[in-house]
Design an enzyme around this catalytic site. Structure first.
Site, PDB file in Angstrom:
ATOM      1  CG  ASP A 123      -2.011  -0.981   1.219  1.00 18.08           C
ATOM      2  OD1 ASP A 123      -2.240  -1.587   0.161  1.00 18.08           O
ATOM      3  OD2 ASP A 123      -2.672  -1.160   2.263  1.00 18.08           O
ATOM      4  NE  ARG A 174      -4.708  -1.498  -4.186  1.00 16.27           N
ATOM      5  CZ  ARG A 174      -4.328  -1.854  -2.948  1.00 16.27           C
ATOM      6  NH1 ARG A 174      -3.876  -0.959  -2.101  1.00 16.27           N
ATOM      7  NH2 ARG A 174      -4.407  -3.113  -2.576  1.00 16.27           N
TER       8      ARG A 174
END
Ligand SMILES: Cc1cc2nc3c(=O)[nH]c(=O)nc-3n(C[C@H](O)[C@H](O)[C@H](O)COP(=O)(O)OP(=O)(O)OC[C@H]3O[C@@H](n4cnc5c(N)ncnc54)[C@H](O)[C@@H]3O)c2cc1C
Length: 299
Positions: A123, A174
């Protein structure tokens, strides 16, 4: 104005009250609950990425606890034969304490995942960690580990340059808007500017990334990405849509029904509070219910 007031009041609300409204965003406090939610999502045609809640740890002891929790997720994915992967927060593994120390945890996780055939997503957190996180990703790729990806945030002014810099690594990215509070000097603030940058980043990634996770609940961006995918006949293994657990489930189902891959971010753990507050801040309509219940428990 009212929304600002609601958002500012949230941290003053009792935790159990926040929990009662926020629970739809979290699988539960245990790994078993995350496995259960992942199986339910698989029955609905979605994949999961499981995240152990926790970030910005202050001690090596905490980082080592987070490391063990992430390793346990890998074991659970393998044991239950889930079509899921793992998301990790670099600072929770100690990247903010010491870069080599954090990297060592991340690399051990990615290597173990590789041996199980599981993918790991790093992340992206706030800007003090952007460069270190991207450097860690490049180092993993240079080690020959291809079962890992990273996140880029469209609200950051640097992101297009980061995409170009990562291109030689054929990265798995992402793309999200970004959730942290950042200074105007480094981040776009206007929603239209963020969308514009998201689209430009998406075009660049379609050229340079091995796979793109289109992580948004924004109809305009979802429609934009779908139109591009259809027009250019993009192969299914080159992209997937991604959403957060508990957010816009009807939209999620319609994207799956249209034949696209969908991955849901499934957070679990004791450290649910910070994550819940962030989700509620994104959605003042739901946050309003917390405030309403506080002032009128019988409402
Ligand atoms: C899979 C995934 C992974 C992510 N990983 C990261 C990361 O690593 N780093 C990072 O900085 N950010 C991450 N994010 C968060 C992201 O940056 C955004 O903050 C968040 O997704 C909201 O942006 P949006 O694109 O959905 O657009 P928005 O404009 O915020 O939302 C579009 C619409 O979706 C609905 N919606 C959005 N959020 C909620 C909510 N909480 N509850 C109910 N409805 C809602 C609303 O109807 C809203 O109008 C991730 C998001 C997803 C989906």
């Amino acid at each position: 104005m009212l929304n600002t007031l609601i958002i500012k009041s949230l941290p003053l609300m009792p935790k159990p009250l926040v929990a009662s409204v926020a629970k739809k965003y979290i699988a539960g406090s245990t790994l078993a609950q995350a496995v259960k939610v992942t199986k339910e999502l698989e029955q609905k045609g979605a994949f999961a990425t499981i995240d152990v809640l926790g970030e910005f740890v202050e001690s090596k002891q905490q980082a080592e606890q987070e490391f063990r929790s992430s390793m346990a997720v890998l074991e659970a994915i393998k044991d239950h034969n889930l079509r899921a992967y793992l998301s990790i927060k670099p600072t929770s593994l100690g990247l903010g304490i010491d870069i080599d120390y954090g990297y060592n945890h991340i690399a051990q996780i990615v290597r173990k995942a590789d041996s199980y055939g599981i993918f790991v997503r790093m992340d992206m957190e706030n800007t003090p960690y952007t460069t270190d996180t991207l450097n860690a990703y490049k180092k993993l790729r240079a080690e020959g580990l291809s079962n890992c990806g990273v996140v880029l945030q469209a609200y950051l002014k640097r992101t297009q340059a980061d995409i170009r810099d990562l291109a030689p690594y054929n990265p798995n990215i992402r793309l999200c808007k970004g959730i942290y509070v950042e200074a105007e000097s480094v981040a776009f603030k206007n929603p239209e500017e963020i969308r514009k940058n998201y689209k430009e980043c998406f075009y660049l990634l379609m050229e340079s990334a091995s796979k793109v996770g289109i992580a948004t609940h924004d109809d305009i961006l979802i429609d934009f990405a779908m139109a591009y995918i259809n027009k250019h006949n993009i192969a299914k293994d080159h992209y997937e849509f991604q959403m957060l657990l508990g957010v816009r489930e009807n939209k999620r189902d319609s994207i799956i029904a249209a034949g696209h891959s969908m991955r849901i971010y499934v957070p679990f753990g004791e450290d649910w509070y910070g994550y819940s507050i962030r989700r509620l801040k994104e959605n003042p309509a739901v946050a309003r219910n917390v405030i309403k219940a506080f002032f009128n428990p019988n409402s």
